[in-house]
Design an enzyme around this catalytic site. Structure first.
Site, PDB file in Angstrom:
ATOM      1  CG  HIS A  31      -0.276  -0.280   2.512  1.00 48.83           C
ATOM      2  ND1 HIS A  31       0.638   0.599   3.056  1.00 48.83           N
ATOM      3  CD2 HIS A  31      -0.350  -1.327   3.393  1.00 48.83           C
ATOM      4  CE1 HIS A  31       1.070   0.133   4.210  1.00 48.83           C
ATOM      5  NE2 HIS A  31       0.501  -1.045   4.435  1.00 48.83           N
ATOM      6  CG  HIS A  34       4.256  -1.687   1.993  1.00 51.44           C
ATOM      7  ND1 HIS A  34       2.939  -2.068   1.974  1.00 51.44           N
ATOM      8  CD2 HIS A  34       4.817  -2.356   3.024  1.00 51.44           C
ATOM      9  CE1 HIS A  34       2.721  -2.955   2.940  1.00 51.44           C
ATOM     10  NE2 HIS A  34       3.839  -3.139   3.599  1.00 51.44           N
ATOM     11  CD  GLN A 145       9.085   7.947  12.396  1.00 52.41           C
ATOM     12  OE1 GLN A 145       8.118   8.608  12.024  1.00 52.41           O
ATOM     13  NE2 GLN A 145      10.159   8.489  12.909  1.00 52.41           N
ATOM     14  CG  ASP A 147       5.005  -1.954  12.064  1.00 51.42           C
ATOM     15  OD1 ASP A 147       4.057  -2.509  12.616  1.00 51.42           O
ATOM     16  OD2 ASP A 147       5.017  -1.700  10.843  1.00 51.42           O
ATOM     17  CB  SER A 182      -2.264  -1.733   8.577  1.00 52.41           C
ATOM     18  OG  SER A 182      -2.140  -3.115   8.862  1.00 52.41           O
TER      19      SER A 182
HETATM   20  P1  AMP Z   1       4.910  -5.132   6.488  1.00 51.35           P
HETATM   21  O1  AMP Z   1       4.707  -5.499   5.058  1.00 51.35           O
HETATM   22  O2  AMP Z   1       3.659  -4.952   7.256  1.00 51.35           O
HETATM   23  O3  AMP Z   1       5.926  -6.029   7.176  1.00 51.35           O
HETATM   24  O4  AMP Z   1       5.588  -3.694   6.466  1.00 51.35           O
HETATM   25  C1  AMP Z   1       6.767  -3.464   5.762  1.00 51.35           C
HETATM   26  C2  AMP Z   1       7.294  -2.110   6.129  1.00 51.35           C
HETATM   27  O5  AMP Z   1       6.330  -1.113   5.815  1.00 51.35           O
HETATM   28  C3  AMP Z   1       7.585  -1.977   7.634  1.00 51.35           C
HETATM   29  O6  AMP Z   1       8.791  -1.256   7.804  1.00 51.35           O
HETATM   30  C4  AMP Z   1       6.396  -1.195   8.124  1.00 51.35           C
HETATM   31  O7  AMP Z   1       6.649  -0.441   9.291  1.00 51.35           O
HETATM   32  C5  AMP Z   1       6.127  -0.291   6.937  1.00 51.35           C
HETATM   33  N1  AMP Z   1       4.768   0.238   6.967  1.00 51.35           N
HETATM   34  C6  AMP Z   1       3.619  -0.447   7.127  1.00 51.35           C
HETATM   35  N2  AMP Z   1       2.560   0.382   7.171  1.00 51.35           N
HETATM   36  C7  AMP Z   1       3.049   1.632   7.047  1.00 51.35           C
HETATM   37  C8  AMP Z   1       2.464   2.933   7.028  1.00 51.35           C
HETATM   38  N3  AMP Z   1       1.157   3.115   7.144  1.00 51.35           N
HETATM   39  N4  AMP Z   1       3.275   4.008   6.875  1.00 51.35           N
HETATM   40  C9  AMP Z   1       4.616   3.833   6.763  1.00 51.35           C
HETATM   41  N5  AMP Z   1       5.233   2.632   6.768  1.00 51.35           N
HETATM   42  C10 AMP Z   1       4.465   1.543   6.915  1.00 51.35           C
END
Ligand code: AMP
Length: 275
Positions: A31, A34, A145, A147, A182
């Site tokens: 999204h 990312h 940030q 997470d 998310s």
């Molecule tokens: P994930 O695919 O959920 O493991 O996330 C991959 C990366 O994207 C991680 O560093 C997350 O913190 C980041 N991320 C997820 N959602 C957001 C968001 N809304 N804004 C910024 N970064 C995000």
């Protein structure tokens, strides 16, 4: 854009790159959050590599590993559009063998907040991220940030394992209604999403109190909890911490984070404010 599926090919590709390498690890279902990390990587490095890997070791036994959204074709299109140089999509059987060495997060940081209800989670995160860092050998890696606890623990890993790279925390991206983006938001029904909006509204409320000069963390936590008390929303924590995740009494500029986690139905939602 290169699509790379084996560790050997990834290593070969990496060996051919002399430039500054930026890395964005993801679990896919991409999204705008990312994509913002990819854009940041592109602006701060000469070659951007994205990984897509739904990492089994960071999911607990009763969590949503099987159900986790997988949208690879669309993800690859988005990466291509963003001008990513290479996407690494490793295979779980190549990434993990039986009876592996594991890493544990620091005791004081890894078993509170998210780690309290998910005690094996950060171990899994450290394990996969260290593997990915060793395969890709990035100069810079970009994490959200959103997470917060994950970023802070990974920064400790980079520091304490003397990894020769920089980890760059990047701001939260929100949907137009304020909800932090998310991959798990798709689990929310329309009604649940309306309830979930109370989370970013609480973040906004706390932010405006701080802007008006309030620095008493306990007072603000109480206010946040009261604001989160609506039908259908189960606040798990709403806490001010420093960058070691220790509770604080007084908010200090550039050194404090306000963390919120709440459950709506079965979905656990995270949000926070870096002050
Ligand atoms: P994930 O695919 O959920 O493991 O996330 C991959 C990366 O994207 C991680 O560093 C997350 O913190 C980041 N991320 C997820 N959602 C957001 C968001 N809304 N804004 C910024 N970064 C995000």
């Amino acid at each position: 854009m290169e699509i790379i599926k084996t560790i050997a090919e990834m290593r070969e590709y990496r060996r051919s790159i002399q430039a500054i390498v930026g890395f964005v690890p993801t679990m896919g279902a991409l999204h705008e959050g990312h994509l913002s990390l990819m854009r940041r990587s592109e602006s701060e490095s000469e070659c951007s590599i994205v990984s897509i890997f739904v990492n089994p070791t960071q999911f607990g036994a009763n969590e949503d590993f099987d159900k986790y959204p997988r949208t690879l074709e669309k993800d690859l299109e988005l990466c291509e559009k963003e001008g990513v140089d290479a996407v690494f999509i490793p295979n779980v059987n190549e990434m993990y063998k039986n009876d592996e060495i594991t890493l544990n997060p620091p005791k004081k940081m890894g078993y509170i907040f998210e780690g309290f209800d998910r005690p094996t989670h950060f171990s899994g995160v450290l394990q996969v991220v260290l593997k990915l860092f060793n395969i890709i050998r990035p100069h810079k890696a970009f994490f959200g940030q959103k997470d917060a606890q994950q970023v802070l623990i990974l920064q400790k890993m980079v520091e304490q394992f003397f990894l020769n790279m920089e980890l760059i925390p990047c701001p939260i991206v929100r949907d137009s209604d304020g909800l932090a983006l998310s991959s798990r938001n798709i689990y929310l029904s329309d009604q649940e999403r309306r309830i979930a909006l109370r989370i970013p509204q609480t973040i906004e409320l706390i932010e405006s109190c701080i802007q008006e000069g309030e620095t008493n963390a306990k007072k603000l936590e109480k206010k946040a909890f009261e604001n989160l008390h609506i039908e259908g929303l189960e606040p798990i924590y709403a806490s001010f911490v420093n960058h070691c995740l220790e509770p604080i009494e007084k908010i200090v500029w550039d050194q404090s984070i306000f963390l919120i986690t709440a459950r709506v139905g079965k979905t656990r939602l995270l949000d926070n404010l870096w002050i």
